[in-house]
Design a protein around this motif. Sequence first.
Motif, mmCIF file in Angstrom:
data_model
loop_
_atom_site.group_PDB
_atom_site.id
_atom_site.type_symbol
_atom_site.label_atom_id
_atom_site.label_comp_id
_atom_site.label_asym_id
_atom_site.label_seq_id
_atom_site.Cartn_x
_atom_site.Cartn_y
_atom_site.Cartn_z
ATOM 1 N N UNK A 1 -9.017 -19.305 6.647
ATOM 2 C CA UNK A 1 -10.004 -19.126 5.577
ATOM 3 C C UNK A 1 -9.406 -18.245 4.482
ATOM 4 N N UNK A 2 -9.414 -18.757 3.244
ATOM 5 C CA UNK A 2 -8.825 -18.016 2.136
ATOM 6 C C UNK A 2 -9.713 -16.825 1.778
ATOM 7 N N UNK A 3 -9.066 -15.720 1.481
ATOM 8 C CA UNK A 3 -9.837 -14.529 1.132
ATOM 9 C C UNK A 3 -10.351 -14.643 -0.296
ATOM 10 N N UNK A 4 -11.466 -14.009 -0.546
ATOM 11 C CA UNK A 4 -12.090 -14.062 -1.857
ATOM 12 C C UNK A 4 -11.284 -13.234 -2.854
ATOM 13 N N UNK A 5 -11.426 -13.536 -4.159
ATOM 14 C CA UNK A 5 -10.699 -12.738 -5.158
ATOM 15 C C UNK A 5 -11.042 -11.251 -5.101
ATOM 16 N N UNK A 6 -12.309 -10.935 -4.777
ATOM 17 C CA UNK A 6 -12.701 -9.526 -4.707
ATOM 18 C C UNK A 6 -11.966 -8.813 -3.576
ATOM 19 N N UNK A 7 -11.851 -9.493 -2.421
ATOM 20 C CA UNK A 7 -11.129 -8.892 -1.294
ATOM 21 C C UNK A 7 -9.652 -8.738 -1.637
ATOM 22 N N UNK A 8 -9.092 -9.753 -2.280
ATOM 23 C CA UNK A 8 -7.679 -9.655 -2.687
ATOM 24 C C UNK A 8 -7.475 -8.498 -3.651
ATOM 25 N N UNK A 9 -8.399 -8.335 -4.594
ATOM 26 C CA UNK A 9 -8.283 -7.265 -5.576
ATOM 27 C C UNK A 9 -8.336 -5.904 -4.884
ATOM 28 N N UNK A 10 -9.224 -5.749 -3.936
ATOM 29 C CA UNK A 10 -9.363 -4.459 -3.257
ATOM 30 C C UNK A 10 -8.148 -4.126 -2.399
ATOM 31 N N UNK A 11 -7.426 -5.144 -1.986
ATOM 32 C CA UNK A 11 -6.256 -4.901 -1.145
ATOM 33 C C UNK A 11 -5.025 -4.509 -1.949
ATOM 34 N N UNK A 12 -5.082 -4.615 -3.267
ATOM 35 C CA UNK A 12 -3.939 -4.254 -4.087
ATOM 36 C C UNK A 12 -3.867 -2.731 -4.241
ATOM 37 N N UNK A 13 -2.679 -2.276 -4.612
ATOM 38 C CA UNK A 13 -2.464 -0.843 -4.781
ATOM 39 C C UNK A 13 -3.179 -0.303 -6.003
ATOM 40 N N UNK A 14 -3.395 1.002 -5.999
ATOM 41 C CA UNK A 14 -4.090 1.643 -7.115
ATOM 42 C C UNK A 14 -3.310 1.483 -8.409
ATOM 43 N N UNK A 15 -1.989 1.586 -8.324
ATOM 44 C CA UNK A 15 -1.169 1.454 -9.530
ATOM 45 C C UNK A 15 -1.319 0.079 -10.145
ATOM 46 N N UNK A 16 -1.309 -0.968 -9.313
ATOM 47 C CA UNK A 16 -1.460 -2.333 -9.816
ATOM 48 C C UNK A 16 -2.837 -2.538 -10.420
ATOM 49 N N UNK A 17 -3.876 -2.036 -9.744
ATOM 50 C CA UNK A 17 -5.230 -2.250 -10.244
ATOM 51 C C UNK A 17 -5.462 -1.526 -11.567
ATOM 52 N N UNK A 18 -4.962 -0.300 -11.676
ATOM 53 C CA UNK A 18 -5.129 0.421 -12.932
ATOM 54 C C UNK A 18 -4.378 -0.276 -14.065
ATOM 55 N N UNK A 19 -3.152 -0.738 -13.789
ATOM 56 C CA UNK A 19 -2.382 -1.437 -14.819
ATOM 57 C C UNK A 19 -3.061 -2.734 -15.224
ATOM 58 N N UNK A 20 -3.518 -3.502 -14.233
ATOM 59 C CA UNK A 20 -4.192 -4.765 -14.539
ATOM 60 C C UNK A 20 -5.480 -4.532 -15.310
ATOM 61 N N UNK A 21 -6.240 -3.508 -14.926
ATOM 62 C CA UNK A 21 -7.486 -3.209 -15.639
ATOM 63 C C UNK A 21 -7.204 -2.793 -17.075
#
Length: 448
Positions: free
Chosen positions: A1-21
């Motif tokens: 079962x493929x994970x949802x985009x929200x779950x994938x986003x939460x599994x990323x590192x803080x540095x990646x999420x801040x840069x992407x945001x």
Amino acid sequence: MAESPLVWWRRQGLRFRLTAAAAAVLALALALSASVLLSVLERTLMQTVGDATRAQAQAVRVAADAGTLTNPITTHDGTIVQVIDASGRITHVTYGTDRLVPLLSAAAREKVLATGEATLLDGRPYAISGFLLAVVLRADRGQTVVAARPIGEIQTSLATAGRVLLVGTPALIVLLAVASWLMIGRTLRPITLLRRGAAEITHTARSRRLPVPQSRDEVHSLATTLNDMLARLEEAEQRQRALVSDAAHELRSPLASIRLQLEVALGHPDGQDWRETAEGVLEDTLRLSRLAEDLLALARLDERGGVPARREPVDLDEVVRRTVDRYAGVRLSACEPVVVRGDALDLGRVLTNLLDNAVRHTTSKVEVALTADGLLTVADDGPGIPEDDRERVFNRFTRLDSGRSRDEGGTGLGLAIVRETVRAHGGTVTLEDAGPGLRAVVRLPVAG
């Protein structure tokens, strides 16, 4: 079962999420800015062309009213002009302009005159590429002046600006994303150092501290708070180790005494007074029992984290009366009604420990008093305690030399239990000079 985009986003590192945001917010802001820029640029250029065309039409109308028009009409900015008389016939035009077909029909001219605004029209039917911006003015004698100007340059400028934005915006977003990645990485570097420092701290390196960054920011506050926590944990561990060491030392003496008495009795059974041996062993056993009870009481206080076992209304005056009645020679000088919130058994143990110490050290009398403001005092006329030692005796396993020399001396935990219990009930306990003797003062908050 493929994970949802929200779950994938939460599994990323803080540095990646801040840069992407940051990149996403910049992309949205730049897209909106580009749209507004092109819209404002188009409106401004069209307004400029419209004003120039209207000015040219105004000049032609003035000449038409004065009857000084030349044919063909001369313009210097490429504006196309037609002068139409009342019958709908074209009378004057600029060079190269159609002399037979008006740029706007009669109905269209009336509509533009009614609104007073410039209008767009397709120039291809008039052998003009692109669109024209047309202005209509009414002159004397039923004449109408129609002036139009190509807007191909405006469209070309807007297309060029659009292409520049289309290429420059993604490049700017990528540049900012790279800069954000580097800046966020540098910002998170102290946190990485904190994590590495925490990973290096083991039970064999308890005195290690986490690195504190020089910048006075949130990370500095976090590192300082964590170091304070480590200091408290280290202090608690040291207290725990000291408690275990002191408890082992206290247990060793009665156990050694019991063993010695039994070995002597077994080694010389014929000449042994077994009753005396039993009494000695019983005395040491009772000492062990008191020590075990005190250790258990302290362990329960530590386990509760400074909170009483129960918080219920307690008639403190009844607890005082029942406890004092168990001691011969103890005088209750005052006992006013007082209600506090807490555990009756723990509060009774507080008074019991204080009375045990007072009776053990008194010369002739012990007095207990309870006032309506929650003030409980236990006074004796013994040798007292030097002022420099009155705070130290509340430490665990602390006994002064006079207490150590007594056969009926305590375990050194009684006053420690008193202070911990009183603090758990929101009160304080101090020792004062009774002149002669010592007075223990317990202050408890009265139930509202």
